[in-house]
Motif scaffolding. Structure first.
Motif, PDB file in Angstrom:
ATOM      1  N   UNK A  99       0.838  -1.188   0.000  1.00  0.00           N
ATOM      2  CA  UNK A  99       0.000   0.000   0.000  1.00  0.00           C
ATOM      3  C   UNK A  99       0.877   1.243   0.000  1.00  0.00           C
ATOM      4  N   UNK A 100       0.257   2.407  -0.052  1.00  0.00           N
ATOM      5  CA  UNK A 100       1.013   3.652  -0.067  1.00  0.00           C
ATOM      6  C   UNK A 100       1.677   3.888   1.286  1.00  0.00           C
ATOM      7  N   UNK A 101       2.732   4.680   1.279  1.00  0.00           N
ATOM      8  CA  UNK A 101       3.447   4.955   2.524  1.00  0.00           C
ATOM      9  C   UNK A 101       2.525   5.603   3.553  1.00  0.00           C
ATOM     10  N   UNK A 102       1.732   6.560   3.108  1.00  0.00           N
ATOM     11  CA  UNK A 102       0.876   7.279   4.042  1.00  0.00           C
ATOM     12  C   UNK A 102      -0.166   6.358   4.661  1.00  0.00           C
ATOM     13  N   UNK A 103      -0.856   5.573   3.839  1.00  0.00           N
ATOM     14  CA  UNK A 103      -1.898   4.687   4.362  1.00  0.00           C
ATOM     15  C   UNK A 103      -1.293   3.620   5.273  1.00  0.00           C
ATOM     16  N   UNK A 104      -0.121   3.137   4.908  1.00  0.00           N
ATOM     17  CA  UNK A 104       0.545   2.136   5.743  1.00  0.00           C
ATOM     18  C   UNK A 104       0.895   2.708   7.108  1.00  0.00           C
ATOM     19  N   UNK A 105       1.491   3.895   7.120  1.00  0.00           N
ATOM     20  CA  UNK A 105       1.997   4.467   8.370  1.00  0.00           C
ATOM     21  C   UNK A 105       0.892   4.970   9.287  1.00  0.00           C
ATOM     22  N   UNK A 106      -0.104   5.636   8.718  1.00  0.00           N
ATOM     23  CA  UNK A 106      -1.061   6.340   9.560  1.00  0.00           C
ATOM     24  C   UNK A 106      -2.353   5.583   9.815  1.00  0.00           C
ATOM     25  N   UNK A 107      -2.699   4.629   8.953  1.00  0.00           N
ATOM     26  CA  UNK A 107      -3.989   3.963   9.136  1.00  0.00           C
ATOM     27  C   UNK A 107      -3.869   2.445   9.279  1.00  0.00           C
ATOM     28  N   UNK A 108      -3.164   1.792   8.352  1.00  0.00           N
ATOM     29  CA  UNK A 108      -3.168   0.327   8.341  1.00  0.00           C
ATOM     30  C   UNK A 108      -2.314  -0.282   9.447  1.00  0.00           C
ATOM     31  N   UNK A 127       4.634  -4.060   2.360  1.00  0.00           N
ATOM     32  CA  UNK A 127       5.472  -3.226   1.496  1.00  0.00           C
ATOM     33  C   UNK A 127       4.781  -1.873   1.346  1.00  0.00           C
ATOM     34  N   UNK A 128       5.488  -0.804   1.660  1.00  0.00           N
ATOM     35  CA  UNK A 128       4.910   0.530   1.480  1.00  0.00           C
ATOM     36  C   UNK A 128       5.644   1.238   0.352  1.00  0.00           C
ATOM     37  N   UNK A 129       4.876   1.639  -0.649  1.00  0.00           N
ATOM     38  CA  UNK A 129       5.443   2.327  -1.812  1.00  0.00           C
ATOM     39  C   UNK A 129       4.337   3.104  -2.499  1.00  0.00           C
ATOM     40  N   UNK A 130       4.662   4.277  -3.009  1.00  0.00           N
ATOM     41  CA  UNK A 130       3.684   5.061  -3.755  1.00  0.00           C
ATOM     42  C   UNK A 130       3.649   4.673  -5.231  1.00  0.00           C
ATOM     43  N   UNK A 131       4.535   3.767  -5.635  1.00  0.00           N
ATOM     44  CA  UNK A 131       4.578   3.328  -7.025  1.00  0.00           C
ATOM     45  C   UNK A 131       3.682   2.108  -7.228  1.00  0.00           C
ATOM     46  N   UNK A 140       3.357 -10.110  -4.457  1.00  0.00           N
ATOM     47  CA  UNK A 140       2.378  -9.393  -3.648  1.00  0.00           C
ATOM     48  C   UNK A 140       1.049 -10.133  -3.723  1.00  0.00           C
ATOM     49  N   UNK A 141       0.454 -10.417  -2.584  1.00  0.00           N
ATOM     50  CA  UNK A 141      -0.852 -11.080  -2.570  1.00  0.00           C
ATOM     51  C   UNK A 141      -1.977 -10.098  -2.839  1.00  0.00           C
ATOM     52  N   UNK A 142      -1.892  -8.931  -2.226  1.00  0.00           N
ATOM     53  CA  UNK A 142      -2.980  -7.966  -2.331  1.00  0.00           C
ATOM     54  C   UNK A 142      -2.416  -6.565  -2.093  1.00  0.00           C
ATOM     55  N   UNK A 143      -3.032  -5.564  -2.710  1.00  0.00           N
ATOM     56  CA  UNK A 143      -2.570  -4.187  -2.556  1.00  0.00           C
ATOM     57  C   UNK A 143      -3.756  -3.287  -2.221  1.00  0.00           C
ATOM     58  N   UNK A 144      -3.452  -2.202  -1.519  1.00  0.00           N
ATOM     59  CA  UNK A 144      -4.442  -1.149  -1.273  1.00  0.00           C
ATOM     60  C   UNK A 144      -3.904   0.089  -1.961  1.00  0.00           C
ATOM     61  N   UNK A 145      -4.560   0.474  -3.035  1.00  0.00           N
ATOM     62  CA  UNK A 145      -4.032   1.537  -3.880  1.00  0.00           C
ATOM     63  C   UNK A 145      -4.937   2.762  -3.846  1.00  0.00           C
ATOM     64  N   UNK A 146      -4.349   3.880  -4.234  1.00  0.00           N
ATOM     65  CA  UNK A 146      -4.985   5.188  -4.175  1.00  0.00           C
ATOM     66  C   UNK A 146      -5.259   5.654  -5.592  1.00  0.00           C
ATOM     67  N   UNK A 270      -8.948  -1.930  -2.604  1.00  0.00           N
ATOM     68  CA  UNK A 270      -8.206  -3.182  -2.477  1.00  0.00           C
ATOM     69  C   UNK A 270      -8.161  -3.822  -3.855  1.00  0.00           C
ATOM     70  N   UNK A 271      -6.964  -4.146  -4.327  1.00  0.00           N
ATOM     71  CA  UNK A 271      -6.806  -4.727  -5.661  1.00  0.00           C
ATOM     72  C   UNK A 271      -5.851  -5.912  -5.597  1.00  0.00           C
ATOM     73  N   UNK A 272      -6.064  -6.855  -6.494  1.00  0.00           N
ATOM     74  CA  UNK A 272      -5.154  -8.003  -6.610  1.00  0.00           C
ATOM     75  C   UNK A 272      -5.480  -8.750  -7.895  1.00  0.00           C
ATOM     76  N   UNK A 273      -4.577  -9.602  -8.369  1.00  0.00           N
ATOM     77  CA  UNK A 273      -4.921 -10.462  -9.504  1.00  0.00           C
ATOM     78  C   UNK A 273      -6.163 -11.291  -9.177  1.00  0.00           C
ATOM     79  N   UNK A 274      -6.963 -11.553 -10.181  1.00  0.00           N
ATOM     80  CA  UNK A 274      -8.239 -12.234  -9.938  1.00  0.00           C
ATOM     81  C   UNK A 274      -8.045 -13.612  -9.312  1.00  0.00           C
ATOM     82  N   UNK A 275      -6.962 -14.283  -9.648  1.00  0.00           N
ATOM     83  CA  UNK A 275      -6.695 -15.575  -9.029  1.00  0.00           C
ATOM     84  C   UNK A 275      -6.438 -15.420  -7.533  1.00  0.00           C
ATOM     85  N   UNK A 276      -5.685 -14.385  -7.153  1.00  0.00           N
ATOM     86  CA  UNK A 276      -5.406 -14.154  -5.738  1.00  0.00           C
ATOM     87  C   UNK A 276      -6.677 -13.921  -4.936  1.00  0.00           C
ATOM     88  N   UNK A 277      -7.674 -13.315  -5.574  1.00  0.00           N
ATOM     89  CA  UNK A 277      -8.912 -12.998  -4.870  1.00  0.00           C
ATOM     90  C   UNK A 277      -9.644 -14.246  -4.402  1.00  0.00           C
TER      91      UNK A 277
END
Length: 309
Positions: A99-108, A127-131, A140-146, A270-277
């Motif tokens: 997920x993003x650095x901000x969401x990881x640090x302040x909320x998740x 993993x926290x990254x804005x990219x 990566x199993x699952x991501x929370x993207x902005x 929340x996003x991920x490859x359809x198989x991961x879901x």
């Protein structure tokens, strides 16, 4: 019939080709970098080709390695798919979340101990990254993207809308007049990696009040939202930040929102490859995350700024 290389060697190459690092591959497989290097050398010897250029601090695939890697990665993906089809998908091991650095640090991050308590056999690697993430290369199993929700080739679920507002320390000396006073005040900006013209800035926030004057005293622009929050906490100025990121500080009174006018921003998905879901651990994480978001929206700050989305 061609004899297949040893499974351990293929697994080592799979991890090393995704990370382009023996060290990171070793961390993923819980072995030593030397063991990964040895397994890759065994594979190279059996195939009769060199798969990596060994650089000082990283690896680079050779032409042959670049040809071979997608086949090996796809093969391990098929093994995972087969295990899911057989029901051999237990709630144990590791869940890799990006997920993003901000969401990881302040909320998740502050909420992850609750997830661990509910799922004691499942550990989370964050993993926290804005990219944008490469799900396959980094496993990566699952991501929370902005963003705006445009993820056509992925499973996606809306999590939470975001909005930004001006925040400052409660004792920060602000004139008694309205938001137009901020034009001349020390202001703190946040521009993350990938920041674009559609993302909120002080000009856009002021315009929501009909103020066309440009701010004249931007004291700092940070690429990390926590740095913006800390600068505001330290009394350096008024920061334009996400209310999700600032929520805990607003709740404990260390930051205030001196003027109204939260400005709608992008949303979290929340996003991920359809198989991961289809994997149990991803389904459990998604259900837990959406429950936590409901709790957040029902909190005082959630009811005030986020409602039901």
């Amino acid at each position: 019939m061609t004899r297949l290389p040893p499974l351990n060697s293929l697994r080592a190459f799979d991890a090393a080709s995704r990370h382009l690092s023996f060290k990171l591959a070793a961390e993923e497989l819980c072995v030593t970098p030397t063991a990964i290097s040895h397994q890759v050398k065994t594979l190279e010897s059996q195939l009769g080709v060199k798969l990596f250029h060994r650089l000082t601090r990283s690896l680079r695939l050779t032409t042959e390695g670049a040809i071979y890697a997608p086949f090996v990665q796809q093969a391990f993906g098929k093994l995972v798919e087969g295990s899911i089809a057989l029901g051999l998908d237990d709630l144990e091991g590791e869940l890799v979340v990006s997920t993003t650095r901000s969401f990881a640090n302040t909320w998740l991050s502050p909420r992850l101990p609750k997830f661990k308590k509910a799922n004691p056999d499942l550990s989370v690697r964050l993993y926290s990254s804005d990219d944008p993430v490469d799900f396959q290369r980094l496993q990566i199993d699952v991501a929370i993207r902005y963003g705006f929700g445009d993820y056509p080739d992925l499973h996606s679920a809306w999590v939470l809308d975001d909005c930004v507002a001006a925040v400052c320390a409660p004792d920060f000396p602000l004139p008694s007049k309205g938001p137009e006073a901020l034009v001349d005040q020390p202001l703190i900006s946040y521009e993350w990696g990938g920041f674009t013209d559609v993302d909120p800035d002080w000009n856009g926030w002021l315009s929501t009040f009909g103020i066309t004057s440009k701010p004249s005293n931007i004291v700092a622009t940070y690429s990390d939202e926590q740095m913006c929050l800390q600068a505001a906490l330290d009394g350096h100025g008024v920061a334009l930040v996400s209310l999700i990121a600032a929520a805990r500080n607003i709740e404990d009174g260390s930051l205030v929102v001196p003027f109204g006018g939260p400005m709608k921003n992008k949303s979290y998905y929340l996003v991920c490859p359809k198989l991961n879901a289809e994997r149990k651990k991803v389904r459990v994480f998604q259900d837990w995350l959406l429950d936590e978001v409901d709790i957040f929206r029902d909190s005082p700050i959630g009811r005030r700024y986020f409602g039901d989305g």
